[in-house]
Design a protein around this motif. Sequence first.
Motif, PDB file in Angstrom:
ATOM      1  N   THR A 227       0.796  -1.201  -0.092  1.00 56.23           N
ATOM      2  CA  THR A 227      -0.328  -0.254  -0.091  1.00 56.23           C
ATOM      3  C   THR A 227       0.897   1.651   0.274  1.00 56.23           C
ATOM      4  N   PRO A 228       0.279   1.690  -0.686  1.00 55.38           N
ATOM      5  CA  PRO A 228       0.917   3.689  -0.452  1.00 55.38           C
ATOM      6  C   PRO A 228       0.850   3.706   1.353  1.00 55.38           C
ATOM      7  N   PRO A 229       2.016   4.482   1.669  1.00 59.15           N
ATOM      8  CA  PRO A 229       2.847   6.027   2.297  1.00 59.15           C
ATOM      9  C   PRO A 229       0.824   6.672   2.889  1.00 59.15           C
ATOM     10  N   PRO A 230       0.559   6.411   4.095  1.00 59.17           N
ATOM     11  CA  PRO A 230      -0.276   7.517   4.499  1.00 59.17           C
ATOM     12  C   PRO A 230       0.053   8.833   3.833  1.00 59.17           C
ATOM     13  N   ARG A 232       1.208  12.353   3.619  1.00 55.93           N
ATOM     14  CA  ARG A 232       1.465  13.957   3.815  1.00 55.93           C
ATOM     15  C   ARG A 232       1.518  15.223   3.625  1.00 55.93           C
ATOM     16  N   GLY A 233       1.352  16.685   3.833  1.00 55.49           N
ATOM     17  CA  GLY A 233       1.224  17.732   3.512  1.00 55.49           C
ATOM     18  C   GLY A 233      -0.039  17.752   2.128  1.00 55.49           C
TER      19      GLY A 233
ATOM     20  N   GLY B 123      10.090   3.658   2.791  1.00 52.15           N
ATOM     21  CA  GLY B 123       8.951   4.034   3.044  1.00 52.15           C
ATOM     22  C   GLY B 123       8.168   4.402   2.002  1.00 52.15           C
ATOM     23  N   ASN B 124       8.617   4.554   0.739  1.00 50.66           N
ATOM     24  CA  ASN B 124       7.200   5.221  -0.214  1.00 50.66           C
ATOM     25  C   ASN B 124       6.378   3.857  -0.585  1.00 50.66           C
ATOM     26  N   ALA B 125       6.576   2.843   0.203  1.00 50.97           N
ATOM     27  CA  ALA B 125       5.205   2.170   0.031  1.00 50.97           C
ATOM     28  C   ALA B 125       5.685   0.687   1.745  1.00 50.97           C
ATOM     29  N   PHE B 126       4.293   0.292   1.934  1.00 48.45           N
ATOM     30  CA  PHE B 126       4.448  -0.453   2.961  1.00 48.45           C
ATOM     31  C   PHE B 126       3.568  -1.955   2.905  1.00 48.45           C
ATOM     32  N   LYS B 281       6.215  19.762   0.538  1.00 49.49           N
ATOM     33  CA  LYS B 281       4.962  19.029  -0.672  1.00 49.49           C
ATOM     34  C   LYS B 281       5.153  17.647   0.891  1.00 49.49           C
ATOM     35  N   VAL B 282       5.597  17.708   2.272  1.00 46.95           N
ATOM     36  CA  VAL B 282       5.510  16.974   2.453  1.00 46.95           C
ATOM     37  C   VAL B 282       4.860  17.400   4.108  1.00 46.95           C
ATOM     38  N   ALA B 283       5.533  18.250   4.791  1.00 47.83           N
ATOM     39  CA  ALA B 283       5.367  19.128   5.438  1.00 47.83           C
ATOM     40  C   ALA B 283       4.167  19.387   5.924  1.00 47.83           C
TER      41      ALA B 283
END
Lengths: 250, 305
Positions: A227-230, A232-233, B123-126, B281-283
């Motif tokens: 799955t893609p990560p949750p 953010r931002g 961490g771009n996929a689980f 973009k992620v903050a």
Amino acid sequence: MALKQILVPIKVTIDYQVRVRVRSDGKGVETEGVKMAVNPFDEIALEAAIQLREAEHASSVHILTIGPKSNEEGLRHGLALGADTAQLIETEGQRLSPRQVAKILKAEVQEKKADLVIMGKQAIDDDANQTGQMLAGFLEWPQATFASKIDLKAKDKLHVTREVDGGLEEVSLSLPAVVTTDLRLNTPRFASLPNIMKARQKPLEHKLLSDFKDVDLTPAFEVQKVTPPPVRGPAKMVEDVETLMKEIGL
Amino acid sequence: MTHFIVLGVFQGNDLSPATRSAVAAVEGYGEVSLFIPDISKSVEAPTGISKLYTVEASETEHIASTLGAWIQKEMPDAVPIAGADTWGKNLMPRLAALLDREQVSDVIQIHDLKTFTRPIYAGNAFETVVYKNTPCITVRPTAFPVEKPEVKAQKPEILPLVKAERAVEMISPASPKAGDKPDLLQAEVVVTGGRAFGSQENFQLLEGLATRLGAAIGATRAAVDAGYVPNDYQIGQTGKIVGPRLYIGFGLSGAIQHVAGIKDAKTIVAINKDPEAPIFKVADYGLVGDIFDIIPKMQAYLEKS
Ligand SMILES: Cc1cc2nc3c(=O)[nH]c(=O)nc-3n(C[C@H](O)[C@H](O)[C@H](O)COP(=O)(O)OP(=O)(O)OC[C@H]3O[C@@H](n4cnc5c(N)ncnc54)[C@H](O)[C@@H]3O)c2cc1C
């Protein structure tokens, strides 16, 4: 010469600059048409091995990869960087566990009579950080993981600086041994055009996974889902320090 | 009932945060014992621990051989588990090999003792994987956060030493950071500097701010490579994974390999002079500006309030 053969296992992974995307079937990530490259840590391992050979501490450097036929490209790249011989152990899309890979590597280390294995501390696809330590365990050799400096001190002694959570530690180990590399060990060279041409003439041996009769290759695990990560931002942009400090409660 | 053996270490006078997380990850799933190498007297162990074991050796090779032999003989069904800090990462796969078991690394969720979720590709996929047999486990400390547990003094049982044929010899150990600075893995607030600082001297700017905030200081790989700070400051895919309440990144671009180490922070704040920097973009909060202007202003604000 202190060392006869240095073995450097390499893995071909999605290039580190690619933004990885989860496949729509939720069973893996998109690899179709995606740029592949030698795992950055393995390039560093290969550079370290080549430097030892150039300093006349080792006679030859052997690289090997376990993967599909297309991994030959990664091996040719390694030969162009300066490896002497290469070997592909061809798979048919199976995903092996680090334990299975380490068992195959053990058989190759013994066949090639390697006296030093240098390999990446982790591969940037599954980030498992296991194979080098497992190989050392199977061979019952000493291990120095996360190396940022390697010095050959005597005929059969290595000094290795390790990057650990508390900083740097220096250890000594007798050969044969397994060393795994961290990013600051060296900066890998680029392959020159003449060397890329020369690499085409260097020996590239083939084996099949099924040649390893003693290794149990039944799948050790099954992927249930990816799955893609949750998300953010994106960030809420603020105008000045005061607003920021208030927003974050400082 | 499953018997877990947590492979742990001390950091100063306490169990390391990764060790505590490993205990927390399996508490309630079965009996939990703790193994800590090279301790001679009683130590304060979490009250949930049923037994404490040790070995009179500190070399990874001897520790793995001892544990391997003992587990095989005395409790062949026990499940070894450790935190995925550099200590656990170094030891566990070797032990797994000696036990001829698989290992699952950096677990963030244990569904059952064969099914685990873990991050892949920085961490771009689980990925959720189901093993045929229960593997050895390392857990990502930020996924199993713990307060300081209740402890009681326990006396260790010394395992019979089984030596590996050859082992590394320590020449010089890592020297723990001086003084009372907060630890990156435990700090409530982490301030992090990137390449933008330009020099070791400039990087010191963060010190004052960190002291005010009671924060630990981290760095990007670029800042470490450039020699502004030592390697143990590095946060990311190949450095430390942090999970503070507040993370503030100064003058860093937000490369995926760095962001891999900060996604467990509750709030991410970014300061960068480039409005297009990927970190925005992620903050959660962003401020466009020059760090050499912003940091003194933040400090002045804190001194005032
Ligand atoms: C296999 C692999 C593993 C890696 N692992 C890690 C890891 O664990 N951790 C890690 O951090 N990196 C890691 N990297 C490196 C990563 O890809 C990036 O190169 C690195 O994170 C960049 O660091 P940086 O953001 O400090 O530098 P840069 O990308 O150069 O960013 C500097 C930023 O500062 C801004 N800036 C410049 N001057 C100012 C100023 N005066 N005021 C405000 N802003 C300013 C710029 O706009 C820019 O956005 C890894 C790379 C690889 C290939």
